[in-house]
Design a protein around this motif. Structure first.
Motif, short mmCIF file in Angstrom:
data_model
loop_
_atom_site.label_atom_id
_atom_site.label_comp_id
_atom_site.label_asym_id
_atom_site.label_seq_id
_atom_site.Cartn_x
_atom_site.Cartn_y
_atom_site.Cartn_z
N CYS A 72 0.84 -1.21 0.00
CA CYS A 72 0.00 0.00 0.00
C CYS A 72 0.87 1.25 0.00
CB CYS A 72 -0.93 0.01 1.21
SG CYS A 72 -2.32 -1.14 1.09
N PHE A 73 1.94 1.25 0.79
CA PHE A 73 2.83 2.41 0.83
C PHE A 73 3.57 2.57 -0.51
CE2 PHE A 73 3.25 2.03 5.72
CZ PHE A 73 2.05 2.71 5.87
N LYS A 74 3.98 1.46 -1.12
CA LYS A 74 4.64 1.54 -2.42
C LYS A 74 3.67 2.08 -3.48
CE LYS A 74 8.01 -2.17 -1.67
NZ LYS A 74 8.44 -3.54 -2.06
N PHE A 75 2.41 1.69 -3.37
CA PHE A 75 1.39 2.19 -4.29
C PHE A 75 1.24 3.70 -4.11
CE2 PHE A 75 -2.94 3.34 -5.42
CZ PHE A 75 -3.12 2.70 -6.65
N MET A 76 1.17 4.16 -2.87
CA MET A 76 1.00 5.59 -2.60
C MET A 76 2.23 6.38 -3.02
SD MET A 76 -2.04 5.98 -1.61
CE MET A 76 -1.83 7.73 -1.34
N ASP A 77 3.40 5.77 -2.93
CA ASP A 77 4.64 6.44 -3.32
C ASP A 77 4.96 6.26 -4.80
OD1 ASP A 77 5.00 7.31 -0.71
OD2 ASP A 77 6.24 5.57 -0.15
N SER A 78 4.00 5.70 -5.56
CA SER A 78 4.15 5.47 -7.01
C SER A 78 5.31 4.53 -7.35
CB SER A 78 4.33 6.81 -7.75
OG SER A 78 3.18 7.62 -7.58
N LYS A 79 5.61 3.62 -6.43
CA LYS A 79 6.62 2.60 -6.68
C LYS A 79 5.99 1.27 -7.08
CE LYS A 79 9.96 4.57 -3.42
NZ LYS A 79 10.74 4.35 -2.17
N LYS A 80 4.67 1.23 -7.05
CA LYS A 80 3.93 0.02 -7.44
C LYS A 80 2.65 0.45 -8.14
CE LYS A 80 2.51 -4.44 -5.50
NZ LYS A 80 3.48 -5.21 -6.28
N ASP A 81 2.35 -0.16 -9.28
CA ASP A 81 1.22 0.27 -10.09
C ASP A 81 -0.09 -0.43 -9.72
OD1 ASP A 81 2.83 2.01 -11.54
OD2 ASP A 81 3.38 0.43 -12.98
N ASN A 82 0.01 -1.64 -9.18
CA ASN A 82 -1.21 -2.41 -8.93
C ASN A 82 -1.39 -2.71 -7.45
OD1 ASN A 82 1.10 -4.23 -9.29
ND2 ASN A 82 -0.39 -5.85 -8.91
N PHE A 83 -2.63 -2.98 -7.08
CA PHE A 83 -2.99 -3.32 -5.71
C PHE A 83 -3.10 -4.84 -5.60
CE2 PHE A 83 -6.36 -4.33 -2.61
CZ PHE A 83 -5.88 -3.69 -1.48
N VAL A 84 -2.47 -5.43 -4.60
CA VAL A 84 -2.54 -6.87 -4.38
C VAL A 84 -3.68 -7.16 -3.41
CG1 VAL A 84 -1.31 -8.91 -3.57
CG2 VAL A 84 -0.05 -7.07 -4.73
N LYS A 85 -4.63 -7.97 -3.87
CA LYS A 85 -5.83 -8.23 -3.06
C LYS A 85 -5.59 -9.30 -2.00
CE LYS A 85 -9.26 -6.70 -6.44
NZ LYS A 85 -10.48 -7.04 -7.21
N VAL A 86 -6.27 -9.13 -0.88
CA VAL A 86 -6.28 -10.09 0.20
C VAL A 86 -7.46 -11.03 -0.05
CG1 VAL A 86 -6.48 -10.42 2.70
CG2 VAL A 86 -5.34 -8.38 1.78
N GLY A 87 -7.22 -12.34 -0.12
CA GLY A 87 -8.28 -13.27 -0.48
C GLY A 87 -8.68 -14.19 0.66
N ILE A 88 -9.97 -14.54 0.69
CA ILE A 88 -10.50 -15.52 1.64
C ILE A 88 -10.28 -16.92 1.05
CG2 ILE A 88 -12.59 -16.39 2.78
CD1 ILE A 88 -11.76 -13.75 3.91
N PRO A 89 -9.72 -17.86 1.82
CA PRO A 89 -9.55 -19.24 1.31
C PRO A 89 -10.89 -19.88 0.95
CG PRO A 89 -8.31 -18.89 3.34
CD PRO A 89 -9.21 -17.71 3.20
N ASP A 90 -10.85 -20.86 0.04
CA ASP A 90 -12.06 -21.55 -0.39
C ASP A 90 -12.65 -22.41 0.74
OD1 ASP A 90 -11.97 -20.49 -2.96
OD2 ASP A 90 -10.62 -22.08 -3.64
N GLU A 91 -11.80 -22.90 1.62
CA GLU A 91 -12.26 -23.73 2.73
C GLU A 91 -11.97 -23.05 4.05
OE1 GLU A 91 -10.56 -27.59 2.50
OE2 GLU A 91 -11.38 -28.01 0.52
N VAL A 92 -12.94 -23.08 4.99
CA VAL A 92 -12.77 -22.41 6.28
C VAL A 92 -13.01 -23.41 7.39
CG1 VAL A 92 -13.43 -20.19 5.35
CG2 VAL A 92 -15.19 -21.66 6.30
#
Length: 292
Positions: A272-292
């Protein structure tokens, strides 16, 4: 940073000995090396902690959380000087552009809502209304789809009569406890990376010292929702509090790799900080596992 959360629940004295935490109770003495400790949660007001230990813990960037008479988290300690580039990072943080903040908030809200939908699907709940609301999400969520969806999501998973406004309801007590543990972890990471928790990208309350933490934690809340779904019919005792704390040690896939949630949080905040500092172009999503 260590991986263990040390939970102190009985009358004891905490002190320092040779880069170890020394825990003395009426019946035993334990020592735990600092390099293993990520956080110490003091769940009883009958614990004594030495100021020298506090200073040493802050040097090692080890979080300390204090609980009130109801054994609920009420405050925390974080070091002043946890990152050598702190002043430089704060200057960058102050200069973040509005457009970048809005882009990141849009990504975070989308990720959060997608995780909520995933949970509903796991329990075979109808997601059509929530999906429709998500499709109407605007840049920076100007129409506040996040709040509208929350009013559909929580009653869907916890029962039609459930509302987040009833703070005495046991499910809300559990959720608030888990979210406080999560918030504290996010605070620790933001401070350790040399940024201010007070300056948010979306939250801007003058009474909230953790505006940025409140922003960045959103895609991780749902892991605590899942755990509360498992224990909500039980007594909220010490064992179940420990279960909520242990959510941070659950394994998830993030950015194509397997991480404990506490380590995924570190990566998430870095990205998130790299994104805000324009060092990263894309956001990496946090995913919920298929099994809980």
């Amino acid at each position: 940073m260590g991986w263990k959360t040390i939970f102190i629940s009985s009358k004891s004295k905490l002190s320092y000995k040779a880069n170890h935490l020394l825990i003395q109770t009426a019946t035993e003495v334990k020592t735990i090396p600092f390099h293993q400790i990520g956080c110490i949660m003091i769940s009883t007001t009958q614990t004594v902690i030495t100021s020298y230990l506090i200073a040493k813990l802050m040097e090692q960037d080890i979080k300390v959380i204090f609980c009130d008479n109801e054994h609920d988290p009420c405050s925390e300690l974080t070091p002043y000087y946890s990152n050598l580039k702190r002043n430089q990072n704060i200057e960058k943080q102050i200069s973040w552009s509005i457009s970048k903040k809005e882009q990141l908030w849009t990504e975070i809200v989308t990720n959060k809502i997608e995780n909520q939908i995933k949970i509903m699907k796991i329990f075979n709940l109808n997601t059509s209304e929530v999906v429709e609301e998500l499709n109407q999400l605007e840049e920076n969520d100007h129409s506040n789809r996040e709040a509208i969806i929350a009013m559909k999501y929580f009653p869907a998973i916890f029962g039609n009569n459930f509302t987040r406004g009833n703070h005495d309801e046991i499910t809300n007590v559990m959720l608030n406890y888990g979210y406080t543990v999560l918030l504290s972890t996010i605070n620790q990471e933001i401070a350790s990376q040399g940024y201010l928790t007070q300056l948010g990208i979306h939250h801007h309350s003058l009474q909230n010292d953790f505006n940025l933490s409140s922003d960045l934690m959103e895609p991780f809340r749902q892991f605590f929702d899942l755990e509360v779904l498992k224990i909500r019919d039980e007594e909220f005792n010490l064992d179940n509090k420990l279960r909520l704390i242990d959510v941070l040690n659950h394994e998830i896939k993030y950015d194509g790799k397997n991480y404990l949630i506490r380590n995924a949080i570190t990566k998430h905040i870095q990205y998130c900080f790299k994104f805000m500092d324009s060092k990263k172009d894309n956001f990496v999503k946090v995913g919920i596992p298929d099994e809980v």
